[in-house]
Enzyme design. Structure first.
Site, short mmCIF file in Angstrom:
data_model
loop_
_atom_site.label_atom_id
_atom_site.label_comp_id
_atom_site.label_asym_id
_atom_site.label_seq_id
_atom_site.Cartn_x
_atom_site.Cartn_y
_atom_site.Cartn_z
N GLU A 101 1.01 -1.38 -0.07
CA GLU A 101 -0.34 0.06 -0.08
C GLU A 101 0.80 1.64 -0.05
O GLU A 101 1.70 0.85 0.69
CB GLU A 101 -0.85 0.24 1.34
N ASP A 103 0.43 5.46 0.36
CA ASP A 103 -0.75 6.45 1.07
C ASP A 103 -0.10 7.37 1.17
O ASP A 103 0.56 8.17 1.49
CB ASP A 103 -1.17 5.93 1.97
N GLU A 105 -2.73 10.15 3.10
CA GLU A 105 -3.51 10.77 4.05
C GLU A 105 -3.84 12.25 4.22
O GLU A 105 -2.59 12.75 4.92
CB GLU A 105 -3.86 9.77 4.82
#
Ligand SMILES: *[C@@H]1O[C@H](CO)[C@@H](O)[C@H](O)[C@H]1NC(C)=O
Length: 289
Positions: A101, A103, A105
């Site tokens: 993953e 990311d 955010e």
């Protein structure tokens, strides 16, 4: 003279057509809604999407296809006014156990306060590699570009073409590196247990619904065809026929290194590599930058 004018005209026309074509990709050509159906609103002939969140649900979308390498980009305008506790996420993720993953955010904030952008890298299910920067502009006032480069040499996170984080492929010293096909996802959800001020600033539901906007659905990635999607071998995506795998994208150039250094110095407010409380011995990727 006239010749130059005509050449200029042609060049700018070509540029215009290229950019215009890229921005003109409709959401439903490359993406699909994953949850919060009635909270997803399309506009501008399908080239812009609004996600919203209220007390009963958030919403999200993901790419139709999985990708094995690429240079991914979305244009995002974050929820305005009081968005404490509201997380806008834009990330790549594989499916199943021991996932990979990458990311972005965005941790919402009280009206008028700077917004923190957290990045993380998971490989084979192992994450805990958070870095956080404070954005140097108001990300709720206009669309900005957020990009993730992923090839066999490095992963780079960019904000408006400025690199804010590099994760080099250090498999040779035993550091995990994403190696599974991933989908691109985006969502708006309630993260008030942790997101803003370490979870102290709670979501103010009287400001709901919260709204985030997305543009730029053109995809620069090596896709695994649906037919192949059970086959998690992404080897074919390392080919130099894809421009993001070419040597130019193996390392940052000196200008980009300067930009990254500047971001780290001025805007980074957390780096797992220097968190001695959490990692008395720094993880190996931190020692070999
Ligand atoms: C929540 O939002 C309302 C309306 O904007 C405001 O009047 C109130 O003070 C806010 N509450 C908190 C705890 O910030």
């Amino acid at each position: 003279m006239q010749h130059y004018f005509s050449m200029f005209f042609h060049l700018s026309f070509f540029f215009f057509v290229k950019v215009f074509a890229a921005d003109n990709t409709r959401f439903d050509e490359t993406y699909e809604i994953t949850w919060g159906n009635d909270r997803v609103l399309s506009s501008s002939q399908g080239t812009q999407i609004q996600l919203s969140m209220d007390a009963s649900s958030g919403s999200g979308f993901r790419s139709k296809l999985s990708y094995g390498t690429g240079f991914f980009r979305l244009r995002i305008k974050l929820p305005d006014k009081d968005s404490a506790g509201v997380v806008t996420a834009y990330y790549l993720t594989s499916e199943g156990m021991k996932h990979d993953e990458l990311d972005f955010e965005f941790l919402g904030n009280k009206e008028g306060k700077a917004v923190t952008l957290q990045t993380n890298v998971f490989a084979g299910g192992v994450g805990n590699r958070e870095q956080r920067v404070v954005l140097w502009f108001d990300p709720t006032a206009a669309f900005h570009d957020y990009q993730i480069l992923w090839n066999q040499h490095q992963i780079v996170f960019y904000v408006d073409d400025i690199p804010i984080r590099v994760f080099k492929n250090k498999k040779d010293i035993g550091v995990g590196y994403p190696s599974q096909a991933m989908k691109i996802e985006a969502s708006l959800w309630d993260g008030d247990s942790w997101a803003t001020d370490g979870g102290r600033a709670k979501t103010n539901w009287s400001s709901a619904p919260f709204k985030a906007h997305f543009q730029g659905f053109h995809m620069s990635g090596c896709s695994k065809s649906d037919h192949n999607s059970n086959n998690n071998n992404i080897q074919e995506c390392f080919s130099p026929k894809y421009w993001w795998n070419s040597e130019k994208y193996w390392t940052l150039d000196s200008k980009q290194k300067g930009q990254l250094g500047n971001v780290q110095k001025k805007y980074m407010n957390y780096d797992y590599c220097s968190d001695r409380h959490r990692y008395p011995v720094p993880p190996p990727e931190c020692l070999h930058q």
